[in-house]
Design a protein around this motif. Sequence first.
Motif, mmCIF file in Angstrom:
data_model
loop_
_atom_site.group_PDB
_atom_site.id
_atom_site.type_symbol
_atom_site.label_atom_id
_atom_site.label_comp_id
_atom_site.label_asym_id
_atom_site.label_seq_id
_atom_site.Cartn_x
_atom_site.Cartn_y
_atom_site.Cartn_z
ATOM 1 N N GLY A 49 4.637 0.128 -2.972
ATOM 2 C CA GLY A 49 4.273 1.524 -2.758
ATOM 3 C C GLY A 49 3.961 1.758 -1.292
ATOM 4 N N LEU A 50 3.025 2.657 -1.039
ATOM 5 C CA LEU A 50 2.659 2.991 0.345
ATOM 6 C C LEU A 50 2.305 1.742 1.161
ATOM 7 C CD1 LEU A 50 1.719 5.005 2.604
ATOM 8 C CD2 LEU A 50 -0.544 4.861 1.560
ATOM 9 N N ILE A 51 1.385 0.929 0.631
ATOM 10 C CA ILE A 51 0.891 -0.202 1.424
ATOM 11 C C ILE A 51 1.928 -1.336 1.456
ATOM 12 C CG2 ILE A 51 -0.951 -1.919 1.645
ATOM 13 C CD1 ILE A 51 -1.953 0.908 2.209
ATOM 14 N N GLY A 52 2.469 -1.704 0.281
ATOM 15 C CA GLY A 52 3.445 -2.797 0.246
ATOM 16 C C GLY A 52 4.662 -2.495 1.112
ATOM 17 N N ASP B 140 -4.319 -9.913 -1.042
ATOM 18 C CA ASP B 140 -4.105 -8.608 -1.673
ATOM 19 C C ASP B 140 -4.492 -7.549 -0.661
ATOM 20 O OD1 ASP B 140 -6.972 -9.043 -1.892
ATOM 21 O OD2 ASP B 140 -6.956 -7.180 -3.041
ATOM 22 N N VAL B 141 -4.415 -6.282 -1.067
ATOM 23 C CA VAL B 141 -4.773 -5.192 -0.151
ATOM 24 C C VAL B 141 -5.724 -4.208 -0.842
ATOM 25 C CG1 VAL B 141 -2.640 -5.318 1.190
ATOM 26 C CG2 VAL B 141 -2.711 -3.898 -0.869
ATOM 27 N N GLY B 142 -6.289 -4.622 -1.963
ATOM 28 C CA GLY B 142 -7.076 -3.720 -2.796
ATOM 29 C C GLY B 142 -8.273 -3.102 -2.084
ATOM 30 N N SER B 143 -8.600 -1.879 -2.487
ATOM 31 C CA SER B 143 -9.699 -1.155 -1.857
ATOM 32 C C SER B 143 -11.069 -1.611 -2.349
ATOM 33 C CB SER B 143 -9.543 0.341 -2.129
ATOM 34 O OG SER B 143 -8.256 0.753 -1.747
ATOM 35 N N VAL B 144 -11.085 -2.456 -3.385
ATOM 36 C CA VAL B 144 -12.329 -3.051 -3.876
ATOM 37 C C VAL B 144 -12.118 -4.560 -3.834
ATOM 38 C CG1 VAL B 144 -13.895 -3.232 -5.850
ATOM 39 C CG2 VAL B 144 -12.707 -1.074 -5.404
ATOM 40 N N LYS B 145 -13.139 -5.327 -3.449
ATOM 41 C CA LYS B 145 -12.894 -6.758 -3.274
ATOM 42 C C LYS B 145 -13.549 -7.647 -4.335
ATOM 43 C CE LYS B 145 -10.214 -7.444 -1.326
ATOM 44 N NZ LYS B 145 -9.139 -6.455 -1.478
ATOM 45 N N GLY B 146 -14.789 -7.342 -4.746
ATOM 46 C CA GLY B 146 -15.465 -8.188 -5.734
ATOM 47 C C GLY B 146 -14.662 -8.288 -7.022
ATOM 48 N N ALA B 147 -14.180 -7.156 -7.511
ATOM 49 C CA ALA B 147 -13.437 -7.120 -8.773
ATOM 50 C C ALA B 147 -12.112 -7.870 -8.650
ATOM 51 C CB ALA B 147 -13.183 -5.676 -9.187
ATOM 52 N N VAL B 148 -11.493 -7.813 -7.464
ATOM 53 C CA VAL B 148 -10.209 -8.508 -7.270
ATOM 54 C C VAL B 148 -10.428 -10.022 -7.272
ATOM 55 C CG1 VAL B 148 -8.363 -8.964 -5.592
ATOM 56 C CG2 VAL B 148 -9.054 -6.604 -6.077
ATOM 57 N N THR C 285 -4.150 -23.896 -4.199
ATOM 58 C CA THR C 285 -3.708 -22.636 -3.583
ATOM 59 C C THR C 285 -4.950 -21.947 -3.003
ATOM 60 O OG1 THR C 285 -3.946 -21.433 -5.667
ATOM 61 C CG2 THR C 285 -1.776 -22.349 -5.186
ATOM 62 N N HIS C 286 -4.725 -20.981 -2.117
ATOM 63 C CA HIS C 286 -5.860 -20.400 -1.389
ATOM 64 C C HIS C 286 -5.909 -18.886 -1.578
ATOM 65 C CE1 HIS C 286 -5.844 -24.296 0.451
ATOM 66 N NE2 HIS C 286 -4.606 -24.103 0.908
ATOM 67 N N LEU C 287 -7.061 -18.376 -1.988
ATOM 68 C CA LEU C 287 -7.235 -16.922 -2.148
ATOM 69 C C LEU C 287 -7.949 -16.352 -0.922
ATOM 70 C CD1 LEU C 287 -7.185 -14.303 -3.829
ATOM 71 C CD2 LEU C 287 -9.304 -15.054 -4.930
ATOM 72 N N VAL C 288 -7.255 -15.458 -0.205
ATOM 73 C CA VAL C 288 -7.862 -14.790 0.959
ATOM 74 C C VAL C 288 -7.702 -13.277 0.778
ATOM 75 C CG1 VAL C 288 -7.955 -14.630 3.480
ATOM 76 C CG2 VAL C 288 -7.141 -16.754 2.413
ATOM 77 N N PRO C 289 -8.636 -12.628 0.088
ATOM 78 C CA PRO C 289 -8.503 -11.187 -0.163
ATOM 79 C C PRO C 289 -8.595 -10.383 1.135
ATOM 80 C CG PRO C 289 -10.181 -12.186 -1.566
ATOM 81 C CD PRO C 289 -9.858 -13.178 -0.510
ATOM 82 N N ALA C 290 -7.880 -9.259 1.164
ATOM 83 C CA ALA C 290 -7.890 -8.403 2.360
ATOM 84 C C ALA C 290 -7.880 -6.942 1.936
ATOM 85 C CB ALA C 290 -6.676 -8.705 3.226
ATOM 86 N N HIS C 291 -8.381 -6.100 2.816
ATOM 87 C CA HIS C 291 -8.327 -4.644 2.594
ATOM 88 C C HIS C 291 -8.039 -3.943 3.920
ATOM 89 C CE1 HIS C 291 -10.589 -0.616 1.815
ATOM 90 N NE2 HIS C 291 -9.285 -0.469 1.729
ATOM 91 N N PRO C 292 -6.795 -3.483 4.108
ATOM 92 C CA PRO C 292 -6.521 -2.690 5.304
ATOM 93 C C PRO C 292 -7.136 -1.305 5.145
ATOM 94 C CG PRO C 292 -4.572 -2.783 3.887
ATOM 95 C CD PRO C 292 -5.633 -3.599 3.212
ATOM 96 N N VAL C 293 -8.015 -0.953 6.083
ATOM 97 C CA VAL C 293 -8.670 0.367 5.967
ATOM 98 C C VAL C 293 -7.758 1.379 6.667
ATOM 99 C CG1 VAL C 293 -10.823 1.648 6.272
ATOM 100 C CG2 VAL C 293 -10.870 -0.839 5.989
ATOM 101 N N VAL D 188 1.693 -14.882 -0.738
ATOM 102 C CA VAL D 188 1.976 -13.766 -1.661
ATOM 103 C C VAL D 188 0.899 -12.705 -1.435
ATOM 104 C CG1 VAL D 188 2.300 -13.076 -4.067
ATOM 105 C CG2 VAL D 188 2.777 -15.440 -3.388
ATOM 106 N N ILE D 189 1.318 -11.474 -1.223
ATOM 107 C CA ILE D 189 0.329 -10.392 -1.067
ATOM 108 C C ILE D 189 0.486 -9.402 -2.216
ATOM 109 C CG2 ILE D 189 -0.670 -8.664 0.475
ATOM 110 C CD1 ILE D 189 0.638 -10.031 2.830
ATOM 111 N N LEU D 190 -0.583 -9.230 -2.990
ATOM 112 C CA LEU D 190 -0.566 -8.280 -4.108
ATOM 113 C C LEU D 190 -0.863 -6.891 -3.553
ATOM 114 C CD1 LEU D 190 -2.756 -10.314 -6.653
ATOM 115 C CD2 LEU D 190 -0.346 -10.647 -6.040
ATOM 116 N N CYS D 191 0.104 -5.978 -3.686
ATOM 117 C CA CYS D 191 -0.061 -4.614 -3.153
ATOM 118 C C CYS D 191 -0.025 -3.616 -4.297
ATOM 119 C CB CYS D 191 1.029 -4.313 -2.127
ATOM 120 S SG CYS D 191 1.163 -5.545 -0.825
ATOM 121 N N VAL D 192 -0.676 -3.965 -5.392
ATOM 122 C CA VAL D 192 -0.689 -3.141 -6.604
ATOM 123 C C VAL D 192 -2.073 -2.521 -6.759
ATOM 124 C CG1 VAL D 192 1.062 -4.566 -7.722
ATOM 125 C CG2 VAL D 192 -1.356 -5.124 -8.037
ATOM 126 N N PRO D 193 -2.233 -1.521 -7.637
ATOM 127 C CA PRO D 193 -3.580 -0.965 -7.855
ATOM 128 C C PRO D 193 -4.568 -2.068 -8.256
ATOM 129 C CG PRO D 193 -1.913 0.422 -8.894
ATOM 130 C CD PRO D 193 -1.204 -0.807 -8.419
#
Length: 318
Positions: free
Chosen positions: A23-26, A106-114, A126-134, A78-83
């Motif tokens: 979508g927009l972000i991906g 990922d790029v989710g707008s909430v991080k704890g839940a992701v 494997t390594h989880l590095v969550p991200a949120h582009p503002v 892998v970057i998850l760009c889904v809701p």
Amino acid sequence: MPERLAPPLAEPLVGRLALIGLGLIGSSIARAAQHLKLADRLVVSDASPEVRARVRVLGIADEVTETSAEAARDADMVILCVPVGACGTVAAEIGGALKPGAIVSDVGSVKGAVVAAVGPHLPAGTHLVPAHPVAGTEYSGPDAGFATLFLNRWSILTPPEGTDAGATDVTRRLWEAMGAQVEIMTAQHHDLVLAITSHVPHLIAYNIVGTAADLETVTQSEVIKFSAGGFRDFTRIAASDPTMWRDVFLSNKDAVLEMLGRFNEDLAALQRAIRWGDGEALFDLFARTRAIRRGIIDIGQETPEPDFGRRHGEETTD
Ligand code: NAP
């Protein structure tokens, strides 16, 4: 501050980069990754057949796969760009396909839940590095993206404690290459900060536009006709993607409710000031808030042009 993307990298940052959700972000990441040559190979997937077909036409990836797992197989990142609400489902789909050492972001707008939804599906190694582009707009879908979306914006990384430093560094360099400034914080702190800077403002916009739409004594055509009085700036935010924002509020419940509690107290104080004719209280607040806008302009996060730079000479109404 740079106004355009840097030239392509001399060496790609990752081998195989997979983006899930175009979508927009991906699609903005895909466009930037293509332009900057961030990866040797860019593979993308989306649940929607229409989106996959459109991405093929747009030519913004090397390969479009039918499933998330096919895209993630052998990927270095892998970057998850889904809701936000779909991140757990996608993680469950790709978990078995990930190779050892793969970075999942990922790029989710909430991080704890992701972190809570994605973490349990990732295999050891494997390594989880969550991200949120503002950064974003009120538009959705693969046609809405553009390569400079992240230029001079912030991207917040929230690696859980003990995350591999090398994986965090690759993720940081990826965002910096796309022109973003990177800040690292805990997922919990992210969710509190974004509740007041992004989530509650969206809720207020959705609410005020909803209230206006339901008014009985003011007609809808009057609301639209006189919207330049302030209302139309709320309508831009209130036009944001309904799926994305439903998920944000359901996933960041505690922080949003905490900030809404404070907001309601302050609103009650303003209500009292108006009722009792306390002009000094109103003036003091409005002077402080004006200074905050100046601060945002000073750090380059907003245009100093009046009325967001709208070209009034070309307008036919108002
Ligand atoms: P978008 O334009 O609606 O794109 C999301 C895409 O993901 C859609 O094509 C959607 O397909 C697809 N999708 C949904 N569920 C999927 C699944 N299970 N597997 C594969 N693909 C799936 O949304 P967006 O604005 O890019 O937002 C994506 C993420 O970025 C969200 O987590 C959001 O919180 C975050 N974010 C958004 C903004 C912003 O301003 N928009 C800013 C920063 C971060 P369908 O259309 O068929 O559902």
